[in-house]
Design a protein around this motif. Structure first.
Motif, short mmCIF file in Angstrom:
data_model
loop_
_atom_site.label_atom_id
_atom_site.label_comp_id
_atom_site.label_asym_id
_atom_site.label_seq_id
_atom_site.Cartn_x
_atom_site.Cartn_y
_atom_site.Cartn_z
N THR A 360 0.83 -1.21 0.00
CA THR A 360 0.00 0.00 0.00
C THR A 360 0.86 1.26 0.00
OG1 THR A 360 -0.09 -0.01 2.43
CG2 THR A 360 -1.84 -1.17 1.25
N GLU A 361 2.17 1.10 -0.01
CA GLU A 361 3.08 2.24 0.11
C GLU A 361 3.28 2.91 -1.25
OE1 GLU A 361 6.62 0.71 1.82
OE2 GLU A 361 5.67 0.14 3.71
N ALA A 363 1.68 6.65 -2.99
CA ALA A 363 0.77 7.79 -3.01
C ALA A 363 -0.26 7.68 -1.87
CB ALA A 363 0.11 7.90 -4.38
N ASP A 364 -1.56 7.75 -2.21
CA ASP A 364 -2.62 7.66 -1.20
C ASP A 364 -3.32 6.31 -1.23
OD1 ASP A 364 -3.78 7.91 -3.63
OD2 ASP A 364 -5.20 9.50 -3.08
N VAL A 367 -5.14 4.92 2.18
CA VAL A 367 -6.44 5.45 2.59
C VAL A 367 -7.52 5.15 1.55
CG1 VAL A 367 -5.43 7.24 4.02
CG2 VAL A 367 -5.88 7.70 1.59
N ARG A 368 -7.15 4.75 0.37
CA ARG A 368 -8.13 4.43 -0.67
C ARG A 368 -8.35 2.92 -0.81
NH1 ARG A 368 -6.00 7.05 -5.95
NH2 ARG A 368 -7.92 6.09 -6.76
#
Length: 398
Positions: A360-361, A363-364, A367-368
């Motif tokens: 998940t590392e 950008a965003d 949280v998405r």
């Protein structure tokens, strides 16, 4: 024999006879014993009658089911055809209340029938409740990778590889007279360093999708690994060595130069002469790489009598020429060929074998609820013997 209009079974008659015998034998206790036997017999008879009643009820229900099945088959046209759904008109005219209404109402009145709605495949009916069958995923075609298999592959644990290369040879070996000074020869070596290069790509994906559809994860892994292998094969053959590109086999090969001339040479003749060129360079060939269309052109060659040179069409002919395996791949340009002693010509180094990672590392993405699915490998290619590779063009030969 009957008691209270209930037929006696053989066992019950025996019990009664025993009671009468005891009554004659012992008049004092006979009446009591007879009453006990009569009571037990009554309980037994009640149980039997209850079971018979239950059996009659079940048989009646079964008969109703059979009758209903016969009616359905009759409505469906006989045989095992499915019954057709009743129309509203059919339901109205056969309704039992309609006949009573006609008989009892000579004056205008009102008769009401609740119609049964039939489920159909229409989207507005039962069709929206149907669940389609999920078949296997149809994937795009994949090329078979085989050039890597021609080379020796070595696993390494560093970001660079060092290997010595002999660059010179002075051979002064000669006959020597007794007591004479022996001649000196010389060898020259050079230490070369090969950096490893990273091949990588990634795609974004939903975390929920990857968790809910395990098959999708396998598809993504397979596709990403295939993408690496596809680029790797092109790099092995044609990498130009610039930037992070590999230094490929073709740019480091020796140009084809026929050792002798053959009049009206065919494609088979050209390959034979390239194999000879390798042999004369002291690197006997162990494989041939060409485009699939060029292999088929050879496969379709015929002699003067119209017979296929490499075998009849109905026979299975392994890709093989002059005892050497042929690797037919679209990674090789059409009308080109590469003949070589691949085991001696080059070495492929695996720093990282192809692998797939999820993170998940990016950008965003965290949280998405998105993840980045990354595939990468780290390899190096060292062409150590350019004379062991012969690269040529079929040109206008047939």
């Amino acid at each position: 024999m009957t008691i209270h209009n209930i037929p006696l079974t053989r066992s019950a008659a025996a019990l009664l006879a025993a009671g009468q015998h005891l009554r004659r034998k012992d008049a004092g206790n006979a009446d009591e014993i007879f009453e006990q036997l009569t009571h037990k017999f009554g309980e037994h008879a009640a149980t039997v009658m209850k079971k018979l009643s239950e059996a009659d009820a079940k048989m009646g229900a079964f008969a109703e089911q059979v009758a209903e099945m016969e009616q359905r088959l009759a409505r469906g046209g006989g045989g095992f055809q499915p019954a057709q759904p009743e129309t509203w008109g059919h339901q109205f005219t056969k309704h039992k209340g309609l006949a009573s209404f006609r008989e009892e109402h000579s004056r205008p009145g009102r008769f009401r029938v609740e119609m049964k709605t039939t489920l159909t495949n229409d989207p507005a009916s039962g069709g929206s409740l149907g669940v389609p069958t999920r078949d296997a995923t149809v994937m795009m075609p994949r090329r078979r990778m085989a050039v890597r298999d021609l080379l020796p592959v070595v696993s390494v644990s560093s970001n660079a590889v060092e290997y010595p290369v002999q660059t010179g040879r002075t051979n002064n070996a000669a006959p020597v007279a007794e007591g004479a000074l022996k001649p000196e020869s010389g060898l020259a070596f050079e230490l070369r360093t090969l950096p490893t290069a990273v091949l990588a790509h990634w795609i974004p994906a939903s975390r929920q999708v990857l968790e809910d559809v395990p098959q999708l994860r396998d598809i993504i892994d397979g596709e990403l690994r295939y993408g690496l292998a596809f680029v790797e094969e092109g790099q092995i053959l044609y990498g130009d060595g610039s930037g992070s590109n590999l230094d490929g086999l073709v740019p480091n090969s020796t140009a084809f130069a026929a050792p002798f001339t053959i009049t009206s040479a065919t494609m088979l003749d050209t390959i034979g002469l390239a194999i000879l060129q390798n042999a004369l360079a002291d690197f006997p060939a162990d494989g041939i790489v060409m485009h699939p269309s060029d292999w088929m052109r050879m496969r379709l060659l015929k002699d003067s009598d119209g017979r296929y040179i490499l075998g009849d069409p109905q026979t299975v002919v392994a890709p093989n020429l002059f005892g050497l395996p042929v690797v037919a791949t679209q990674a090789m340009a059409a009308d080109k060929f590469l003949v070589g002693s691949f085991q001696q010509a080059a070495t492929l180094y695996d720093r990282w074998a192809a692998r797939v990672e999820v993170s998940t590392e990016h950008a965003d993405f965290f949280v998405r609820n998105l993840v980045a699915v990354l595939a990468e490998e780290r390899i190096g290619l060292a062409v150590k013997q350019p004379l062991a590779l012969t690269y040529g063009d079929f040109g206008n030969v047939t």
